[in-house]
Motif scaffolding. Structure first.
Motif, mmCIF file in Angstrom:
data_model
loop_
_atom_site.group_PDB
_atom_site.id
_atom_site.type_symbol
_atom_site.label_atom_id
_atom_site.label_comp_id
_atom_site.label_asym_id
_atom_site.label_seq_id
_atom_site.Cartn_x
_atom_site.Cartn_y
_atom_site.Cartn_z
ATOM 1 N N THR A 8 -35.369 -17.453 49.693
ATOM 2 C CA THR A 8 -35.500 -18.466 50.747
ATOM 3 C C THR A 8 -35.094 -19.864 50.275
ATOM 4 O O THR A 8 -35.235 -20.824 51.025
ATOM 5 C CB THR A 8 -36.949 -18.514 51.270
ATOM 6 O OG1 THR A 8 -37.823 -18.812 50.171
ATOM 7 C CG2 THR A 8 -37.339 -17.188 51.896
ATOM 8 N N ARG A 9 -34.577 -19.965 49.058
ATOM 9 C CA ARG A 9 -34.174 -21.276 48.553
ATOM 10 C C ARG A 9 -32.952 -21.794 49.298
ATOM 11 O O ARG A 9 -32.123 -21.018 49.770
ATOM 12 C CB ARG A 9 -33.848 -21.212 47.062
ATOM 13 C CG ARG A 9 -35.025 -20.863 46.191
ATOM 14 C CD ARG A 9 -34.613 -20.703 44.759
ATOM 15 N NE ARG A 9 -33.695 -19.569 44.642
ATOM 16 C CZ ARG A 9 -33.029 -19.273 43.533
ATOM 17 N NH1 ARG A 9 -33.165 -20.001 42.449
ATOM 18 N NH2 ARG A 9 -32.218 -18.229 43.494
ATOM 19 N N THR A 10 -32.843 -23.121 49.353
ATOM 20 C CA THR A 10 -31.664 -23.735 49.959
ATOM 21 C C THR A 10 -30.480 -23.580 49.011
ATOM 22 O O THR A 10 -30.646 -23.266 47.830
ATOM 23 C CB THR A 10 -31.884 -25.239 50.218
ATOM 24 O OG1 THR A 10 -32.032 -25.902 48.956
ATOM 25 C CG2 THR A 10 -33.097 -25.489 51.102
ATOM 26 N N GLU A 11 -29.293 -23.834 49.526
ATOM 27 C CA GLU A 11 -28.097 -23.776 48.688
ATOM 28 C C GLU A 11 -28.205 -24.775 47.539
ATOM 29 O O GLU A 11 -27.816 -24.492 46.407
ATOM 30 C CB GLU A 11 -26.865 -24.061 49.548
ATOM 31 C CG GLU A 11 -25.568 -23.681 48.882
ATOM 32 C CD GLU A 11 -24.399 -23.713 49.844
ATOM 33 O OE1 GLU A 11 -23.532 -24.582 49.662
ATOM 34 O OE2 GLU A 11 -24.362 -22.886 50.775
ATOM 35 N N SER A 12 -28.739 -25.954 47.817
ATOM 36 C CA SER A 12 -28.914 -26.975 46.784
ATOM 37 C C SER A 12 -29.867 -26.499 45.685
ATOM 38 O O SER A 12 -29.605 -26.698 44.495
ATOM 39 C CB SER A 12 -29.440 -28.264 47.425
ATOM 40 O OG SER A 12 -29.685 -29.235 46.447
ATOM 41 N N GLU A 13 -30.959 -25.851 46.066
ATOM 42 C CA GLU A 13 -31.908 -25.331 45.079
ATOM 43 C C GLU A 13 -31.273 -24.217 44.247
ATOM 44 O O GLU A 13 -31.469 -24.156 43.028
ATOM 45 C CB GLU A 13 -33.164 -24.809 45.783
ATOM 46 C CG GLU A 13 -34.001 -25.903 46.408
ATOM 47 C CD GLU A 13 -35.086 -25.384 47.334
ATOM 48 O OE1 GLU A 13 -36.118 -26.065 47.448
ATOM 49 O OE2 GLU A 13 -34.908 -24.298 47.952
ATOM 50 N N ARG A 14 -30.503 -23.376 44.897
ATOM 51 C CA ARG A 14 -29.813 -22.306 44.173
ATOM 52 C C ARG A 14 -28.802 -22.887 43.198
ATOM 53 O O ARG A 14 -28.639 -22.413 42.079
ATOM 54 C CB ARG A 14 -29.116 -21.366 45.148
ATOM 55 C CG ARG A 14 -30.053 -20.573 46.019
ATOM 56 C CD ARG A 14 -29.294 -19.752 47.025
ATOM 57 N NE ARG A 14 -30.157 -19.257 48.073
ATOM 58 C CZ ARG A 14 -29.980 -18.101 48.679
ATOM 59 N NH1 ARG A 14 -28.968 -17.330 48.369
ATOM 60 N NH2 ARG A 14 -30.804 -17.719 49.631
ATOM 61 N N GLN A 15 -28.087 -23.930 43.636
ATOM 62 C CA GLN A 15 -27.082 -24.565 42.774
ATOM 63 C C GLN A 15 -27.737 -25.138 41.528
ATOM 64 O O GLN A 15 -27.219 -24.976 40.423
ATOM 65 C CB GLN A 15 -26.330 -25.651 43.532
ATOM 66 C CG GLN A 15 -25.265 -26.330 42.686
ATOM 67 C CD GLN A 15 -24.403 -27.277 43.486
ATOM 68 O OE1 GLN A 15 -24.032 -26.982 44.605
ATOM 69 N NE2 GLN A 15 -24.093 -28.410 42.906
ATOM 70 N N LYS A 16 -28.876 -25.794 41.687
ATOM 71 C CA LYS A 16 -29.585 -26.344 40.523
ATOM 72 C C LYS A 16 -29.978 -25.239 39.551
ATOM 73 O O LYS A 16 -29.842 -25.385 38.337
ATOM 74 C CB LYS A 16 -30.827 -27.121 40.978
ATOM 75 C CG LYS A 16 -30.503 -28.445 41.612
ATOM 76 C CD LYS A 16 -31.764 -29.141 42.096
ATOM 77 C CE LYS A 16 -31.403 -30.399 42.873
ATOM 78 N NZ LYS A 16 -32.568 -31.037 43.475
ATOM 79 N N ALA A 17 -30.457 -24.120 40.085
ATOM 80 C CA ALA A 17 -30.859 -22.998 39.238
ATOM 81 C C ALA A 17 -29.656 -22.387 38.518
ATOM 82 O O ALA A 17 -29.744 -22.039 37.332
ATOM 83 C CB ALA A 17 -31.575 -21.948 40.080
ATOM 84 N N VAL A 18 -28.532 -22.279 39.203
ATOM 85 C CA VAL A 18 -27.314 -21.727 38.602
ATOM 86 C C VAL A 18 -26.801 -22.662 37.506
ATOM 87 O O VAL A 18 -26.416 -22.207 36.420
ATOM 88 C CB VAL A 18 -26.247 -21.461 39.690
ATOM 89 C CG1 VAL A 18 -24.861 -21.286 39.086
ATOM 90 C CG2 VAL A 18 -26.638 -20.228 40.507
ATOM 91 N N LYS A 19 -26.804 -23.966 37.757
ATOM 92 C CA LYS A 19 -26.377 -24.928 36.728
ATOM 93 C C LYS A 19 -27.264 -24.810 35.483
ATOM 94 O O LYS A 19 -26.769 -24.785 34.355
ATOM 95 C CB LYS A 19 -26.445 -26.362 37.269
ATOM 96 C CG LYS A 19 -25.290 -26.736 38.170
ATOM 97 C CD LYS A 19 -25.437 -28.128 38.723
ATOM 98 C CE LYS A 19 -25.282 -29.183 37.663
ATOM 99 N NZ LYS A 19 -25.271 -30.549 38.214
ATOM 100 N N LYS A 20 -28.567 -24.722 35.705
ATOM 101 C CA LYS A 20 -29.504 -24.618 34.586
ATOM 102 C C LYS A 20 -29.227 -23.351 33.777
ATOM 103 O O LYS A 20 -29.168 -23.385 32.549
ATOM 104 C CB LYS A 20 -30.942 -24.608 35.114
ATOM 105 C CG LYS A 20 -31.991 -24.504 34.039
ATOM 106 C CD LYS A 20 -33.389 -24.529 34.631
ATOM 107 C CE LYS A 20 -34.434 -24.376 33.534
ATOM 108 N NZ LYS A 20 -35.793 -24.360 34.072
#
Length: 107
Positions: A8-20
């Motif tokens: 249920t994460r937003t695209e922005s939240e997913r992007q932060k997790a992928v970058k990390k």
């Protein structure tokens, strides 16, 4: 019984997790997002990454599809031998890293 849990994460939240995750795996990562109106060309992906002998682009997608400009950019990159990933979550990154490790014989 295998149940999929809805992300249920937003695209922005997913992007932060992928970058990390990419950084933890030894990749350098740059974001093309400006957070404000900018002159970035339509279709340019969200992230640029380099590491483990690979340099490429990542377009983050939660629920939406790529725009025609994004598809054109992807086809241009791939048509010229480049790496372009459409990523939904960290699992897609793990799959990609496993693929390049398998193809190169590296861990």
């Amino acid at each position: 019984m295998d149940r999929k849990v809805k992300d249920t994460r937003t695209e922005s939240e997913r992007q932060k997790a992928v970058k990390k995750l990419l950084k933890q795996l030894g990749f350098s990562v740059w974001s093309t997002s400006q957070g404000r109106k900018s002159a970035v060309t339509k279709g340019v992906p969200d992230l640029i990454f380099a590491g483990r002998g690979v340099c490429g682009f990542i377009e983050m997608k939660a629920l939406t599809k790529q725009s025609p400009e994004q598809v054109a950019f992807m086809e241009n990159v791939r048509g010229n031998g480049g790496t372009y990933l459409v990523v939904h979550n960290e699992g897609d990154i793990i799959e990609f890293v496993n693929t390049i490790a398998w193809n190169s014989g590296k861990d």
